[in-house]
Design a protein around this motif. Structure first.
Motif, PDB file in Angstrom:
ATOM      1  N   LEU A   1       8.679   1.813   7.621  1.00 50.51           N
ATOM      2  CA  LEU A   1       8.215   2.618   6.501  1.00 50.51           C
ATOM      3  C   LEU A   1       9.055   3.883   6.373  1.00 50.51           C
ATOM      4  O   LEU A   1       9.485   4.463   7.368  1.00 50.51           O
ATOM      5  N   PHE A   2       9.285   4.302   5.140  1.00 48.96           N
ATOM      6  CA  PHE A   2      10.061   5.498   4.848  1.00 48.96           C
ATOM      7  C   PHE A   2       9.143   6.538   4.221  1.00 48.96           C
ATOM      8  O   PHE A   2       8.330   6.219   3.343  1.00 48.96           O
ATOM      9  N   GLY A   3       9.270   7.757   4.686  1.00 47.10           N
ATOM     10  CA  GLY A   3       8.410   8.824   4.186  1.00 47.10           C
ATOM     11  C   GLY A   3       9.185   9.937   3.524  1.00 47.10           C
ATOM     12  O   GLY A   3      10.415   9.986   3.572  1.00 47.10           O
ATOM     13  N   GLU A   4       8.439  10.816   2.893  1.00 49.37           N
ATOM     14  CA  GLU A   4       9.030  11.990   2.263  1.00 49.37           C
ATOM     15  C   GLU A   4       8.057  13.151   2.392  1.00 49.37           C
ATOM     16  O   GLU A   4       6.841  12.949   2.387  1.00 49.37           O
ATOM     17  N   PRO A   5       8.572  14.379   2.540  1.00 47.91           N
ATOM     18  CA  PRO A   5       7.675  15.531   2.704  1.00 47.91           C
ATOM     19  C   PRO A   5       6.906  15.836   1.430  1.00 47.91           C
ATOM     20  O   PRO A   5       7.352  15.516   0.320  1.00 47.91           O
TER      21      PRO A   5
ATOM     22  N   GLN B   1       0.824  -1.200   0.000  1.00 46.65           N
ATOM     23  CA  GLN B   1       0.000   0.000   0.000  1.00 46.65           C
ATOM     24  C   GLN B   1       0.861   1.255   0.000  1.00 46.65           C
ATOM     25  O   GLN B   1       0.557   2.221  -0.702  1.00 46.65           O
ATOM     26  N   ALA B   2       1.943   1.269   0.787  1.00 49.55           N
ATOM     27  CA  ALA B   2       2.826   2.427   0.832  1.00 49.55           C
ATOM     28  C   ALA B   2       3.515   2.659  -0.508  1.00 49.55           C
ATOM     29  O   ALA B   2       3.691   3.794  -0.955  1.00 49.55           O
ATOM     30  N   ARG B   3       3.879   1.561  -1.193  1.00 53.20           N
ATOM     31  CA  ARG B   3       4.602   1.687  -2.457  1.00 53.20           C
ATOM     32  C   ARG B   3       3.699   2.036  -3.629  1.00 53.20           C
ATOM     33  O   ARG B   3       4.064   2.819  -4.497  1.00 53.20           O
ATOM     34  N   GLU B   4       2.514   1.438  -3.645  1.00 53.79           N
ATOM     35  CA  GLU B   4       1.647   1.583  -4.810  1.00 53.79           C
ATOM     36  C   GLU B   4       0.581   2.651  -4.649  1.00 53.79           C
ATOM     37  O   GLU B   4       0.081   3.181  -5.647  1.00 53.79           O
ATOM     38  N   GLY B   5       0.197   2.946  -3.438  1.00 56.92           N
ATOM     39  CA  GLY B   5      -0.864   3.905  -3.198  1.00 56.92           C
ATOM     40  C   GLY B   5      -0.323   5.279  -2.884  1.00 56.92           C
ATOM     41  O   GLY B   5       0.836   5.604  -3.156  1.00 56.92           O
ATOM     42  N   PHE B   6      -1.173   6.080  -2.309  1.00 61.41           N
ATOM     43  CA  PHE B   6      -0.768   7.424  -1.898  1.00 61.41           C
ATOM     44  C   PHE B   6      -1.190   7.571  -0.448  1.00 61.41           C
ATOM     45  O   PHE B   6      -2.258   8.083  -0.135  1.00 61.41           O
ATOM     46  N   VAL B   7      -0.347   7.058   0.446  1.00 64.62           N
ATOM     47  CA  VAL B   7      -0.657   7.007   1.873  1.00 64.62           C
ATOM     48  C   VAL B   7       0.036   8.186   2.548  1.00 64.62           C
ATOM     49  O   VAL B   7       1.261   8.291   2.507  1.00 64.62           O
ATOM     50  N   VAL B   8      -0.748   9.047   3.165  1.00 63.03           N
ATOM     51  CA  VAL B   8      -0.219  10.326   3.634  1.00 63.03           C
ATOM     52  C   VAL B   8      -0.182  10.403   5.157  1.00 63.03           C
ATOM     53  O   VAL B   8      -0.748   9.566   5.854  1.00 63.03           O
ATOM     54  N   MET B   9       0.495  11.441   5.640  1.00 61.36           N
ATOM     55  CA  MET B   9       0.593  11.726   7.068  1.00 61.36           C
ATOM     56  C   MET B   9      -0.041  13.085   7.345  1.00 61.36           C
ATOM     57  O   MET B   9       0.283  14.072   6.690  1.00 61.36           O
TER      58      MET B   9
END
Length: 284
Positions: free
Chosen positions: A50-54, A11-19
């Motif tokens: 999980l790794f995130g980006e702004p 889901q994190a790789r293929e979708g658009f999962v936000v914070m």
């Protein structure tokens, strides 16, 4: 468990999962999960990292027409039939007995969600899977839910909110048109503890506009966006912000009229290190 972790990673790789800050999704998200890995610990247990980006934040300097609400120059048939919907809510906003009563009285199927927060925002999310394309929604949108009336649903939301913990907080209804690929069109309806259910009912009645925008997105008939957010104010929907190509664009209207986060959280909107930039209104 490994299958669940793999699903989260996919889901994190293929979708658009936000914070969002404290899950307050009235405002644009400040970051997204983009990748991750599953690691095996010394005791053999598996854990996901999980790794995130702004997400870049831009604010328009001028008002612009809604780029998502204009249908192509073709005849569009009216929507016929019924739609399915459910309510999502956080039970920790209530004591145990009250939540049991609220759940039992819900006019729609209710799904419990968990938000990692000391006391989550008081949000009622009306989730509606989008199964239509280019369609017109005339009259009250709630007519598509069969015997359910906007007045009855609005009254339940308002009365249930009054029974919550720290009931003096402002709260909001989210009407979420759910598209594939983790995309959505949402309409936010903030209301206070002293407001009656009128604004909720009016927003529900006029949610056909959100449904039409979602249908246009479903057909690829307007600019594609991962998330499109509206705010109900003055008896109409105002485009608030949207995310396209991983960048958040906030409209001038929302920048000038957005509800203050302190109404819901008592803390600033953006965390340290996340800045907004202004752009001319027609560049978004």
């Amino acid at each position: 468990m490994p299958e669940a972790l793999e699903g989260m990673l996919r889901q994190a790789r293929e979708g658009f999962v936000v914070m969002n800050i404290e899950h307050l999704n009235v405002y644009p998200p400040f970051a997204r999960w983009s990748d991750g890995e599953i690691r095996t610990l010394d005791d053999g247990e598996k854990q996901i990292y999980l790794f995130g980006e702004p997400i870049e934040q831009y604010v328009a300097t001028a008002d612009v027409p809604d780029p998502f609400g204009s249908a192509p120059d073709v005849d569009i048939a009216p929507f016929e039939g019924h739609i399915k919907a459910s309510i999502e809510a956080e039970p920790r906003n209530f004591d145990q007995d009250t939540w049991a009563s609220v759940r039992a009285e819900s006019p729609l199927p209710i799904k419990e969600v968990s938000k990692w927060s000391a006391l989550p925002p008081l949000e009622w999310l009306l989730a509606i899977p989008v199964i239509w394309g280019l369609k017109r929604f005339a009259g009250s949108f709630l007519d598509r839910l069969g015997s359910l009336s906007a007045e009855g649903l609005a009254s339940w939301i308002r009365n249930s909110s009054q029974r919550s913990l720290d009931a003096q907080r402002d709260r909001y209804l989210t009407i979420s048109m759910e598209l594939d690929g983790y995309r959505w069109v949402r309409g936010f309806v903030p209301f206070g503890p002293d407001d009656d259910e009128t604004v909720i009912k009016e927003a529900l009645d006029s949610a056909g506009y959100l449904a039409e925008v979602a249908g246009l997105q479903n057909e690829g008939a307007t600019q594609n966006a991962q998330q499109i957010a509206y705010v109900f104010d003055g008896l109409e929907w105002h485009l608030a912000w949207f995310i396209r190509d991983g960048v958040a664009y906030q409209t001038r209207y929302f920048a000038d009229h957005m509800p203050q986060p302190e109404r819901f959280l008592g803390q600033p909107y953006l965390p340290d290190g996340v800045e907004q930039q202004e752009i001319p209104g027609d560049e978004s």
